[in-house]
Write a protein that holds these residues in place. Structure first.
Motif, mmCIF file in Angstrom:
data_model
loop_
_atom_site.group_PDB
_atom_site.id
_atom_site.type_symbol
_atom_site.label_atom_id
_atom_site.label_comp_id
_atom_site.label_asym_id
_atom_site.label_seq_id
_atom_site.Cartn_x
_atom_site.Cartn_y
_atom_site.Cartn_z
ATOM 1 N N SER A 55 0.829 -1.210 0.000
ATOM 2 C CA SER A 55 0.000 0.000 0.000
ATOM 3 C C SER A 55 0.860 1.255 0.000
ATOM 4 N N MET A 56 2.005 1.217 0.697
ATOM 5 C CA MET A 56 2.901 2.386 0.692
ATOM 6 C C MET A 56 3.514 2.589 -0.690
ATOM 7 N N LEU A 57 3.917 1.494 -1.334
ATOM 8 C CA LEU A 57 4.599 1.642 -2.634
ATOM 9 C C LEU A 57 3.661 2.196 -3.711
ATOM 10 N N VAL A 58 2.347 1.948 -3.570
ATOM 11 C CA VAL A 58 1.409 2.523 -4.548
ATOM 12 C C VAL A 58 0.835 3.860 -4.075
ATOM 13 N N GLY A 59 1.204 4.309 -2.865
ATOM 14 C CA GLY A 59 0.808 5.645 -2.407
ATOM 15 C C GLY A 59 -0.479 5.693 -1.602
ATOM 16 N N MET A 60 -0.987 4.536 -1.161
ATOM 17 C CA MET A 60 -2.185 4.587 -0.309
ATOM 18 C C MET A 60 -1.846 5.132 1.071
ATOM 19 N N ASN A 62 1.580 7.143 3.246
ATOM 20 C CA ASN A 62 2.959 7.615 3.183
ATOM 21 C C ASN A 62 3.798 6.843 4.201
ATOM 22 N N ALA A 63 5.115 6.871 4.026
ATOM 23 C CA ALA A 63 5.999 6.200 4.980
ATOM 24 C C ALA A 63 6.124 7.070 6.228
ATOM 25 N N THR A 64 6.206 6.431 7.393
ATOM 26 C CA THR A 64 6.440 7.191 8.627
ATOM 27 C C THR A 64 7.907 7.631 8.696
ATOM 28 N N SER A 65 8.813 6.732 8.301
ATOM 29 C CA SER A 65 10.234 7.088 8.213
ATOM 30 C C SER A 65 10.919 6.103 7.267
ATOM 31 N N GLY A 66 12.179 6.401 6.952
ATOM 32 C CA GLY A 66 12.910 5.565 5.992
ATOM 33 C C GLY A 66 12.715 6.078 4.580
ATOM 34 N N THR A 67 13.302 5.384 3.618
ATOM 35 C CA THR A 67 13.192 5.835 2.225
ATOM 36 C C THR A 67 12.639 4.731 1.336
ATOM 37 N N HIS A 74 13.151 8.869 -7.537
ATOM 38 C CA HIS A 74 11.807 9.383 -7.258
ATOM 39 C C HIS A 74 11.300 8.832 -5.924
ATOM 40 N N ASN A 75 10.957 9.747 -5.025
ATOM 41 C CA ASN A 75 10.472 9.345 -3.713
ATOM 42 C C ASN A 75 9.067 8.743 -3.831
ATOM 43 N N ILE A 76 8.929 7.472 -3.413
ATOM 44 C CA ILE A 76 7.586 6.874 -3.402
ATOM 45 C C ILE A 76 7.149 6.559 -1.965
ATOM 46 N N GLY A 77 7.804 7.241 -1.016
ATOM 47 C CA GLY A 77 7.339 7.151 0.375
ATOM 48 C C GLY A 77 6.257 8.189 0.631
ATOM 49 N N ILE A 78 5.657 8.707 -0.447
ATOM 50 C CA ILE A 78 4.640 9.755 -0.322
ATOM 51 C C ILE A 78 3.311 9.261 -0.875
ATOM 52 N N LYS A 79 2.257 9.986 -0.519
ATOM 53 C CA LYS A 79 0.911 9.574 -0.927
ATOM 54 C C LYS A 79 0.689 9.764 -2.426
ATOM 55 N N HIS A 80 -0.287 9.021 -2.950
ATOM 56 C CA HIS A 80 -0.637 9.052 -4.370
ATOM 57 C C HIS A 80 -0.932 10.475 -4.836
ATOM 58 N N SER A 81 -1.672 11.245 -4.018
ATOM 59 C CA SER A 81 -2.074 12.602 -4.417
ATOM 60 C C SER A 81 -0.878 13.534 -4.580
ATOM 61 N N GLU A 82 0.255 13.202 -3.961
ATOM 62 C CA GLU A 82 1.453 14.062 -4.041
ATOM 63 C C GLU A 82 2.396 13.610 -5.153
ATOM 64 N N ARG A 83 2.059 12.533 -5.852
ATOM 65 C CA ARG A 83 2.961 11.982 -6.867
ATOM 66 C C ARG A 83 2.736 12.634 -8.228
ATOM 67 N N SER A 84 3.784 12.607 -9.045
ATOM 68 C CA SER A 84 3.650 13.128 -10.409
ATOM 69 C C SER A 84 2.746 12.190 -11.219
ATOM 70 N N LYS A 85 2.199 12.710 -12.302
ATOM 71 C CA LYS A 85 1.326 11.901 -13.151
ATOM 72 C C LYS A 85 2.081 10.682 -13.701
#
Ligand code: SF4
Length: 324
Positions: A55-60, A62-67, A74-85
């Motif tokens: 779920s974290m890798l697809v952006g459902m 965000n990660a609490t910590s780590g990378t 490209h950081n994918i520890g972030i939510k789907h809404s914050e990701r580039s198209k």
């Protein structure tokens, strides 16, 4: 086939959730890499944290910590809404339950058209769009008459194939498959996994294959990681994993797989049998979190957490018994 160009790299990844009973550490300092063109299996019991990682890798979440990095930058520890198209397009997800992940009011044609409209990046004519929708259906081996059907009139296995076609319509490089066959009849599971493998090899896709079923990963995965209470306890290439399972928990899982033939029974690890229940992730045991169930535990296991060590090429394990 093994591939060495990293596509996903996860380091010290953690995810916590606040609950009414305290803070739940669902994913606890996890490290792994998924290479380009690789099928990486993440296996564990319910509550092990495997689906939280997917779920974290697809952006459902965000990660609490780590990378978590995609294509090294490209950081994918972030939510789907914050990701580039582009990131949204290149990483897709297939859920466990095809029944609830397809909109019952939309035809297959409408369902497959959504990712094409979102991600094709060009203005398509009516014919071009239809052609792409038909091509998506053809890739999963279903005939064109399915395009005007609705999910309620399609069987479970075919619905899951439609979900796979919907993911492929975005033209991704990486797909997270979260228990993609566990809601299906056993007779259909092999058909779906064979199709997934065929598609992966044809287009050199990378998969994160999440499952509780070790039998499934043997035929589909290049490498396997076993999770227990939020941590990876063993990770190895598939052949090394099945030929020489090292961690007592892995041996317990393998020993519990039912087999038909006596010859296969003899090949299973006999050293450990399942005992006890998985502890609550809200109240993890000190030291090695497997120690309440482990017949090999000694004093150090209840006090000090074992660290991952590479005991043979690419075969990692965390257990004091094995010198880790
Ligand atoms: Fe068992 Fe100790 Fe190894 Fe944990 S570290 S798996 S308790 S032997």
């Amino acid at each position: 086939m093994s591939h060495e160009e990293p596509l996903v790299r996860v380091e010290n990844l953690c995810k916590t959730f606040k609950t009414n009973f305290g803070t739940l550490l669902a994913v606890d300092n996890v490290d792994f890499t998924i290479n380009k063109g690789e099928v990486f299996g993440l296996v564990g019991e319910s509550g092990s944290g495997k689906s939280t990682i997917g779920s974290m890798l697809v952006g459902m979440y965000n990660a609490t910590s780590g990378t978590a990095l995609y294509r090294q930058e490209h950081n994918i520890g972030i939510k789907h809404s914050e990701r580039s198209k582009w990131l949204k397009q290149d990483i897709q997800l297939v859920f466990q339950d095809p029944g609830s992940s397809l909109n019952p009011r939309k035809s297959v044609r409408q369902i497959l058209g959504v990712p094409i409209d979102l991600f094709s990046g060009e203005k398509l004519t009516y014919q071009e769009r239809n052609h792409r929708i038909e091509a998506s259906l053809a890739r999963i081996g279903l005939p064109p008459e399915y395009l005007d059907k609705y999910p309620r009139s399609i069987g479970g296995g075919e619905k899951q194939l439609i979900c796979v076609a919907r993911a492929l319509s975005a033209n991704p490089s990486f797909i997270v498959l979260d228990e993609p066959t566990s809601a299906l009849d056993v007779s259909i599971q092999a058909k779906i996994t064979n199709k997934l493998l065929e598609l992966q090899q044809k287009d050199n896709l990378s998969y994160l294959f999440i499952t509780h079923n070790l039998c499934l990963v043997r035929n589909i995965c290049d490498r396997i990681a076993i999770m227990y209470l939020g941590k990876i306890c063993e990770m190895a290439p598939t052949q090394s994993f099945f030929n020489n399972p090292l961690h007592p928990y892995t041996q317990m899982l393998l020993a519990s797989i039912p087999v038909l033939a006596e010859e296969e029974e003899k090949l299973k690890p006999q050293r450990i049998r399942s005992t006890g229940e998985i502890p609550s992730p809200l109240n993890k045991p000190k030291g090695c979190s497997f120690h309440p169930r482990c017949p090999h535990k000694n004093d150090i296991c209840t006090q000090i957490e074992p660290q991952m060590a590479e005991l043979s090429p690419n075969h990692f394990v965390s257990c004091h018994l094995l010198g880790a």
